[in-house]
Write a protein that holds these residues in place. Structure first.
Motif, PDB file in Angstrom:
ATOM      1  N   GLY A 146       0.304   7.513  -6.473  1.00 22.13           N
ATOM      2  CA  GLY A 146      -0.608   7.037  -5.415  1.00 22.13           C
ATOM      3  C   GLY A 146      -2.015   6.855  -5.934  1.00 22.13           C
ATOM      4  O   GLY A 146      -2.978   6.953  -5.181  1.00 22.13           O
TER       5      GLY A 146
ATOM      6  N   SER B  53       1.390  -0.550   1.146  1.00 22.09           N
ATOM      7  CA  SER B  53       2.622   0.126   1.613  1.00 22.09           C
ATOM      8  C   SER B  53       3.269  -0.693   2.736  1.00 22.09           C
ATOM      9  O   SER B  53       4.494  -0.711   2.872  1.00 22.09           O
ATOM     10  CB  SER B  53       2.296   1.543   2.084  1.00 22.09           C
ATOM     11  N   LYS B  54       2.452  -1.402   3.496  1.00 24.56           N
ATOM     12  CA  LYS B  54       3.016  -2.263   4.557  1.00 24.56           C
ATOM     13  C   LYS B  54       3.537  -3.577   3.960  1.00 24.56           C
ATOM     14  O   LYS B  54       4.608  -4.060   4.317  1.00 24.56           O
ATOM     15  CB  LYS B  54       1.932  -2.588   5.602  1.00 24.56           C
TER      16      LYS B  54
ATOM     17  N   PRO C 284       2.669   3.924  -7.995  1.00 28.12           N
ATOM     18  CA  PRO C 284       3.114   4.336  -6.654  1.00 28.12           C
ATOM     19  C   PRO C 284       3.573   5.795  -6.595  1.00 28.12           C
ATOM     20  O   PRO C 284       3.332   6.483  -5.606  1.00 28.12           O
ATOM     21  CB  PRO C 284       4.279   3.382  -6.339  1.00 28.12           C
TER      22      PRO C 284
ATOM     23  N   ARG D 102       4.697  -4.146   1.090  1.00 27.73           N
ATOM     24  CA  ARG D 102       5.926  -3.908   0.328  1.00 27.73           C
ATOM     25  C   ARG D 102       7.153  -3.880   1.218  1.00 27.73           C
ATOM     26  O   ARG D 102       8.270  -4.087   0.745  1.00 27.73           O
ATOM     27  CB  ARG D 102       5.840  -2.578  -0.445  1.00 27.73           C
TER      28      ARG D 102
ATOM     29  N   LYS E 143      -4.226   0.952  -0.579  1.00 27.13           N
ATOM     30  CA  LYS E 143      -2.956   1.679  -0.643  1.00 27.13           C
ATOM     31  C   LYS E 143      -2.215   1.568   0.684  1.00 27.13           C
ATOM     32  O   LYS E 143      -0.991   1.387   0.722  1.00 27.13           O
ATOM     33  CB  LYS E 143      -3.197   3.148  -0.987  1.00 27.13           C
TER      34      LYS E 143
END
Ligand code: P6P
Length: 339
Positions: free
Chosen positions: A192, A44-45, A189, A47, A40
């Motif tokens: 989460g 997030s990075k 997302p 993306r 996760k």
């Protein structure tokens, strides 16, 4: 949003699966939750990689004042951080680290080594192509080998207790197996959580795609060029399309779901192949076999290879039964073993 469907998170699924491990007291599911947490963080990075690059390129730091990290370094640190806190882990080995890292190594509770490629295909990030994380989990050896780091890490892929990958594509999907079939979870997302989206994945017995870097075809040894030609000419009973993303996890994920064959052969530049045995070919081969596929190095089963060094490379041919049997028949040494 999910009317009537039974939502199952990967944590719930792992808890249910881990009853298969004698004596497992939740430590295995706790270990795997370290991987999902890191996934996760990585996604997030990934993306917003383009934004990070843009911000980082302005003054070498981003707006939060952080020194910009290359994504594969960040991914490695995320996995190291999330997994080193798991008491059941004795060794962490990564594509990014020359040597394995011993954590909690001497503790009797340290039963597993986790070997991973934190961000495979990271060179594709700046052109927004899917990338992935691969992982392989090995149990501590018995007896005198139990305190030997190399013996623990250099085990054949057939001894993996679990393996899998995360593909950061149009969605983020975690695919794993503990030896009881292959299951896929899609990250929601908004929540989460990784939710079960592909239960008991089975690789089709034949596909319509072949996947290899045809730019190397003149560097490939026999029978690769001839085999690829056979596929093009419909000699396996159907026309094939070529699909090659240049990101192994994404190319394999398509092969797993649609069938077909992925080949990274030896080439003049990489005579032992390019892909790494321990943390790329082994997890992929474990998943492939659990889903009914086959994975070899062109001559022998990937999972039977006795590793000699942590970063050793291997050719990889992986895919559906029909294509893999046809390839084996084209390889004299294997034709005997298959027939
Ligand atoms: P080539 C990505 O760099 C990678 O390690 C794998 O993910 C991918 O399958 C392969 O290399 C692509 O290599 O030589 O075709 O560019």
């Amino acid at each position: 949003m999910y009317e009537g469907q039974q939502l199952r998170t990967v944590q719930q699924h792992i808890l249910q699966e881990q009853t298969r491990f004698p004596g497992a007291t939740g430590e295995f599911s706790w270990l795997l939750s370290g991987i999902t947490l890191a996934a996760k963080m990585i996604q997030s990075k990934v993306r917003r990689a383009g934004l990070t690059d843009l911000l980082g390129s302005m003054d070498q730091t981003n707006v939060q004042g952080e020194v910009q990290q290359k994504l594969d370094v960040y991914s490695n640190e995320a996995l190291m951080h999330c997994l080193s806190l798991r008491q059941s882990i004795g060794i962490l080995a990564s594509e990014e680290n020359e040597r394995p890292i011993t954590v909690n190594f001497k503790s009797p509770s340290a039963k597993y080594a986790v070997i991973f490629d934190p961000l495979d295909g990271s060179s594709n990030i700046d052109v927004n192509v899917s990338v992935g994380t691969t992982f392989s989990i090995l149990r501590r050896p018995e007896g005198e080998d139990s305190t030997d780091v190399e013996k623990w890490v250099l085990q054949p892929g057939a001894t993996q207790v679990a393996a899998g990958y995360v593909v950061y594509g149009s969605s983020t999907i975690l695919v794993y197996s503990v030896g009881n079939g292959v299951h896929g979870f899609t990250l929601e997302p908004g929540v989460g959580a990784f939710l079960l989206s592909h239960e008991s994945i089975k690789m089709p017995s034949q596909g319509t795609y072949y996947s290899t870097n045809e730019g190397y075809v003149n560097q490939m040894p026999a029978p690769y060029p001839e085999f690829i030609q056979d596929l093009r000419q419909g000699k396996l009973g159907r026309p094939y399309s070529a699909r090659y993303i240049g990101s192994m996890v994404a190319d394999f994920h398509r092969t797993l779901l649609k069938g077909g064959i992925f080949l990274y052969p030896p080439t003049e530049a990489q005579s032992s192949g390019k892909l790494r045995l321990l943390y790329e070919a082994n997890p992929i081969a474990f998943i492939a076999e659990q889903a009914g596929g086959i994975a070899t190095d062109g001559n022998q089963r990937i999972l039977d290879i006795q590793p000699t060094t942590i970063h050793q490379r291997t050719p990889l041919v992986v895919g559906s039964q029909v294509e893999m049997q046809a390839f084996a028949n084209a390889v004299p040494a294997m034709a005997e073993s298959v027939n």
